[in-house]
Design an enzyme around this catalytic site. Structure first.
Site: not given
Ligand code: NAP
Length: 250
Positions: A158, A145
């Site tokens: 984070y 991130s």
């Molecule tokens: P999200 O919509 O909250 O989805 C999170 C995903 O991670 C879900 O599939 C969830 O599974 C899974 N997960 C969470 N904890 C877990 C665990 N302990 N074991 C296995 N699976 C787990 O998040 P997102 O925004 O798509 O983010 C995806 C990645 O991108 C993350 O690493 C996040 O830090 C990174 N990121 C996001 C952003 C942003 O702005 N959204 C920016 C920078 C980086 P369930 O559905 O089964 O709960």
């Protein structure tokens, strides 16, 4: 183009958001995909159904990456299909609080999933990737991130978790290159998913002002970069981090 035909990809956190789109995109590239999830089985199965409807092959597999047995289950599912040739460490959580109010538990919980989870998943997958001596090589892509690059108020846990994964990316790239295993990262900015759904609208507006491309990101902005780093077009790229943030940190 099916540059990933014959490859097995394992994507953690693929039930929703960025991970779900990465799973779809790798399947579009020809990979067979293990769609990892923690709790949302139905959502993961819907991603699998979409991939199947488009002519691909995928499996939904439960595994909490914050635990060793959870990681084992995910990697074993990919091993059963002859992989993993590609591992995308995407599963991640936030638990924001200003440093003075952040508890030890809040700090370690985020690191357990984002950092230790990525380390364990990678080590288990690398045992296979390293020994397989696959002439086509293997790839790990870590989703970090911009918060881990520049820091964000309220995200000591984070930001630390993602900066640590970026450091690991570079270490593993150095250790694994001689066996054609490439390890890279993508660093998204503000992407519209469940993770940021509760963010104060004032914070969103402020973020928009800082993004030269004048819009928030979408999972479809991130997934093609992961597909590129996972595939043969990136055969001589390792230890790198591609920032995908609409220019916010430029
Ligand atoms: P999200 O919509 O909250 O989805 C999170 C995903 O991670 C879900 O599939 C969830 O599974 C899974 N997960 C969470 N904890 C877990 C665990 N302990 N074991 C296995 N699976 C787990 O998040 P997102 O925004 O798509 O983010 C995806 C990645 O991108 C993350 O690493 C996040 O830090 C990174 N990121 C996001 C952003 C942003 O702005 N959204 C920016 C920078 C980086 P369930 O559905 O089964 O709960």
């Amino acid at each position: 183009m099916s540059e990933l035909a014959g490859r097995v990809a394992l994507v953690t956190g693929a039930s929703r958001g960025i991970g779900a789109e990465i799973a779809r995109e790798l399947a579009r590239g020809g990979a067979r995909v293990v769609v990892g999830f923690r709790s949302q089985r139905e959502a993961a199965e819907a991603v699998v159904a979409e991939i199947a409807a488009a002519g691909g092959e995928a499996w939904a597999v439960q595994g909490d990456v914050a635990t060793a047995p959870g990681c084992r289950a995910l990697v074993d599912a990919a091993l059963a299909q002859g992989g993993p040739h590609v591992l995308v460490n995407n599963a991640g959580i936030t638990d924001d609080r200003l440093t003075l109010q952040m508890t030890d538990e809040q700090f370690t919980r985020v690191l357990d999933t984002n950092t230790t989870g990525t380390f364990r998943m990678s080590r288990m997958a690398l045992e296979h990737m390293f020994r397989s001596r696959d002439p086509l090589g293997s790839a790990i892509v870590n989703v970090v991130s911009v918060s881990g690059l520049k820091g964000n108020r309220g995200q000591a846990n984070y930001a630390a978790s993602k900066a640590a994964v970026l450091a690991m990316t570079r270490v593993m790239a150095q250790e694994m290159g001689r066996r054609k295993v490439r390890v890279n990262a993508v660093a998204p900015g503000f992407v519209e998913t469940d993770m940021v759904a509760d963010v104060d609208p004032r914070v969103t507006e402020e973020a928009l002002r800082m993004i030269p491309l004048r819009r928030l990101g979408h999972p479809t902005d991130v997934a093609p970069a992961v597909r590129f780093l996972a595939g043969p077009g990136a055969a001589w790229i390792t230890g790198q981090c591609l920032v995908i943030d609409g220019g916010m940190t430029a």
